[in-house]
Enzyme design. Structure first.
Site, PDB file in Angstrom:
ATOM      1  N   HIS A  87     -16.885   4.139   9.688  1.00  0.00           N
ATOM      2  CA  HIS A  87     -17.761   3.134  10.292  1.00  0.00           C
ATOM      3  C   HIS A  87     -17.587   3.261  11.797  1.00  0.00           C
ATOM      4  O   HIS A  87     -16.481   3.521  12.285  1.00  0.00           O
ATOM      5  CB  HIS A  87     -17.373   1.744   9.797  1.00  0.00           C
ATOM      6  CG  HIS A  87     -18.201   0.617  10.354  1.00  0.00           C
ATOM      7  ND1 HIS A  87     -19.562   0.716  10.572  1.00  0.00           N
ATOM      8  CD2 HIS A  87     -17.858  -0.647  10.727  1.00  0.00           C
ATOM      9  CE1 HIS A  87     -20.016  -0.439  11.042  1.00  0.00           C
ATOM     10  NE2 HIS A  87     -18.997  -1.269  11.146  1.00  0.00           N
TER      11      HIS A  87
ATOM     12  N   GLU B 231     -29.968 -18.082 -13.021  1.00  0.00           N
ATOM     13  CA  GLU B 231     -31.279 -17.735 -12.478  1.00  0.00           C
ATOM     14  C   GLU B 231     -31.240 -17.251 -11.036  1.00  0.00           C
ATOM     15  O   GLU B 231     -32.049 -16.401 -10.649  1.00  0.00           O
ATOM     16  CB  GLU B 231     -32.221 -18.946 -12.594  1.00  0.00           C
ATOM     17  CG  GLU B 231     -32.499 -19.372 -14.021  1.00  0.00           C
ATOM     18  CD  GLU B 231     -33.061 -18.244 -14.881  1.00  0.00           C
ATOM     19  OE1 GLU B 231     -33.748 -17.362 -14.345  1.00  0.00           O
ATOM     20  OE2 GLU B 231     -32.795 -18.242 -16.104  1.00  0.00           O
TER      21      GLU B 231
ATOM     22  N   GLY C  17     -15.299   1.520  -1.944  1.00  0.00           N
ATOM     23  CA  GLY C  17     -14.366   2.566  -2.334  1.00  0.00           C
ATOM     24  C   GLY C  17     -14.288   2.812  -3.829  1.00  0.00           C
ATOM     25  O   GLY C  17     -14.220   3.960  -4.274  1.00  0.00           O
TER      26      GLY C  17
ATOM     27  N   GLU D 128     -10.977  -4.711  12.447  1.00  0.00           N
ATOM     28  CA  GLU D 128     -10.227  -5.575  13.349  1.00  0.00           C
ATOM     29  C   GLU D 128      -8.787  -5.122  13.565  1.00  0.00           C
ATOM     30  O   GLU D 128      -8.124  -5.580  14.491  1.00  0.00           O
ATOM     31  CB  GLU D 128     -10.247  -7.027  12.842  1.00  0.00           C
ATOM     32  CG  GLU D 128      -9.540  -7.250  11.512  1.00  0.00           C
ATOM     33  CD  GLU D 128     -10.430  -7.034  10.299  1.00  0.00           C
ATOM     34  OE1 GLU D 128     -10.030  -7.475   9.204  1.00  0.00           O
ATOM     35  OE2 GLU D 128     -11.500  -6.415  10.440  1.00  0.00           O
TER      36      GLU D 128
ATOM     37  N   ASP E 163     -25.823  -1.133  10.260  1.00  0.00           N
ATOM     38  CA  ASP E 163     -24.908  -1.621   9.226  1.00  0.00           C
ATOM     39  C   ASP E 163     -24.598  -3.103   9.434  1.00  0.00           C
ATOM     40  O   ASP E 163     -24.674  -3.908   8.494  1.00  0.00           O
ATOM     41  CB  ASP E 163     -23.624  -0.797   9.243  1.00  0.00           C
ATOM     42  CG  ASP E 163     -22.696  -1.129   8.085  1.00  0.00           C
ATOM     43  OD1 ASP E 163     -23.037  -0.784   6.942  1.00  0.00           O
ATOM     44  OD2 ASP E 163     -21.626  -1.720   8.322  1.00  0.00           O
TER      45      ASP E 163
ATOM     46  N   SER F 153       0.826  -1.203   0.000  1.00  0.00           N
ATOM     47  CA  SER F 153       0.000   0.000   0.000  1.00  0.00           C
ATOM     48  C   SER F 153       0.860   1.253   0.000  1.00  0.00           C
ATOM     49  O   SER F 153       0.510   2.260  -0.629  1.00  0.00           O
ATOM     50  CB  SER F 153      -0.931   0.002   1.214  1.00  0.00           C
ATOM     51  OG  SER F 153      -1.893  -1.026   1.123  1.00  0.00           O
TER      52      SER F 153
ATOM     53  N   GLU G 181     -28.659 -12.911 -12.077  1.00  0.00           N
ATOM     54  CA  GLU G 181     -29.739 -11.942 -12.255  1.00  0.00           C
ATOM     55  C   GLU G 181     -30.030 -11.113 -11.002  1.00  0.00           C
ATOM     56  O   GLU G 181     -30.827 -10.166 -11.059  1.00  0.00           O
ATOM     57  CB  GLU G 181     -31.004 -12.655 -12.735  1.00  0.00           C
ATOM     58  CG  GLU G 181     -30.864 -13.202 -14.155  1.00  0.00           C
ATOM     59  CD  GLU G 181     -32.205 -13.579 -14.780  1.00  0.00           C
ATOM     60  OE1 GLU G 181     -33.230 -13.064 -14.310  1.00  0.00           O
ATOM     61  OE2 GLU G 181     -32.193 -14.371 -15.726  1.00  0.00           O
TER      62      GLU G 181
END
Length: 348
Positions: A113, A232, A139, A89, A196, A58, A236
């Protein structure tokens, strides 16, 4: 006031003053799904943004994207607003190790959050503002919608306000990531966290995945080809949800056949027994409200994620997943990249 009366306060671009962020340095802690989107949107809105990370992929990605990257501790020291955008966490440990001792008095500590505030895994000092700016979307959608000149609806909550400016800062922050273009709804961190988690567990993730698995298995056990079953009961779902998202259940019913709508009325209640399902949902909600779920999830992470990892591995082997992967890899729309249009926009 009735149970379904609507009284939530809403805000829009006219209610937000982006200049409130002038002269303020914003440290985004984390550069994953939400982190990259917030950082890039804020920068494109003219804000001063730095990134706080541990060394790793990152860090390299954020640097390649043109950001100044620091350790979490150093980024916190420099920042007037510290936005925690790491996994629930991991957030508490990172806060205790690198953020707590380096927060400026009068700074703002922000979250997307409320989990760690609601369950007191993070207890901020009394001299910092604490607010939540929570986009109601992943994001890549937050970034993609911003690039397209639109936005993702957001929730706002102010938990602490010693400076008296927390709400103005929160509204400006949400405007900076594009949320004010869509609409901002006022709530509390407790309410956001509990609803949430409930939505994820009972409908969006837990409930929907189990429903799709059951439908897939019933069709296959009855002798139908798994490819047909996948289309199905899984493929969908997005088509139906998009219709609901655009205009509610009425819009879905308008767009589908009358045969499908009739089937909704006569067979839906046979599959979903309202009284029993609601009783089960109330039990889930109770676990969320009293901290039982949070305690189990915190313990799961401290004990090597044995259950979590075993369930993830089990799901990967389910025919719904393997058949779906085969079909997605062999459909022209996938090869042409249509399904990833919003992901492509997010990377620009």
């Amino acid at each position: 006031m009735g149970i379904y009366d609507m009284n939530a306060k809403m805000y829009y671009e006219k209610d937000c003053d982006l200049s409130v962020l002038d002269g303020k340095r914003i440290a985004i802690i984390g550069y994953g799904s939400q982190g990259h989107a917030h950082a890039q949107n804020l920068r494109d809105s003219g804000c001063d943004v730095i990134i706080g990370l541990r060394p790793g992929k990152s860090w390299d990605k954020a640097t390649a994207d043109g950001f100044e990257v620091y350790t979490v501790a150093e980024a916190t020291k420099q920042a007037d607003i510290v936005m925690m955008l790491v996994n629930d966490e991991r957030a508490a440990d990172i806060y205790k190790e690198s953020v707590a001792a380096n927060l400026k008095s009068g700074a703002a500590l922000a979250f997307a959050h409320g989990f760690n505030i609601r369950y007191k895994q993070i207890v901020p000092p009394a001299d910092v503002d604490v607010f939540m700016a929570a986009p109601k979307g992943p994001g890549h959608t937050v970034r993609g919608q911003y690039v397209a000149g639109q936005g993702v609806p957001c929730l706002i909550a102010v938990e602490q306000n010693p400076t008296g400016n927390a709400q103005k800062i929160a509204l400006a922050y949400i405007a900076g990531i594009g949320g004010a273009r869509a609409g901002i709804m006022e709530t509390t961190m407790d309410i956001e966290t509990e609803t949430d988690l409930f939505g994820e567990q009972t409908v969006l993730c837990g409930g929907l995945v189990d429903l799709m698995e059951c439908g897939f298995e019933v069709l296959c056990e009855a002798g139908y080809a798994p490819e047909n079953a996948y289309f199905e009961v899984c493929h969908e779902v997005k088509l139906i949800v998009d219709l609901i998202n655009k205009g509610g259940i009425a819009a879905m019913n308008y767009s589908i056949s009358d045969t499908a709508e009739y089937g909704e009325y006569v067979s839906g209640p046979r599959v979903i027994n309202h009284d029993q399902v609601k009783a089960n949902m109330r039990a889930v909600l109770s676990d969320i409200q009293d901290g039982t779920f949070a305690g189990k999830w915190i313990a799961e992470n401290k004990n090597g994620r044995t259950f979590f990892n075993s369930k993830r591995a089990q799901l990967a082997k389910h025919p719904l997943e393997t058949v779906g992967e085969y079909l997605r890899n062999n459909m022209l729309w996938k090869q042409q990249g249509v399904a990833d249009a919003d992901l492509d926009a997010a990377s620009k």
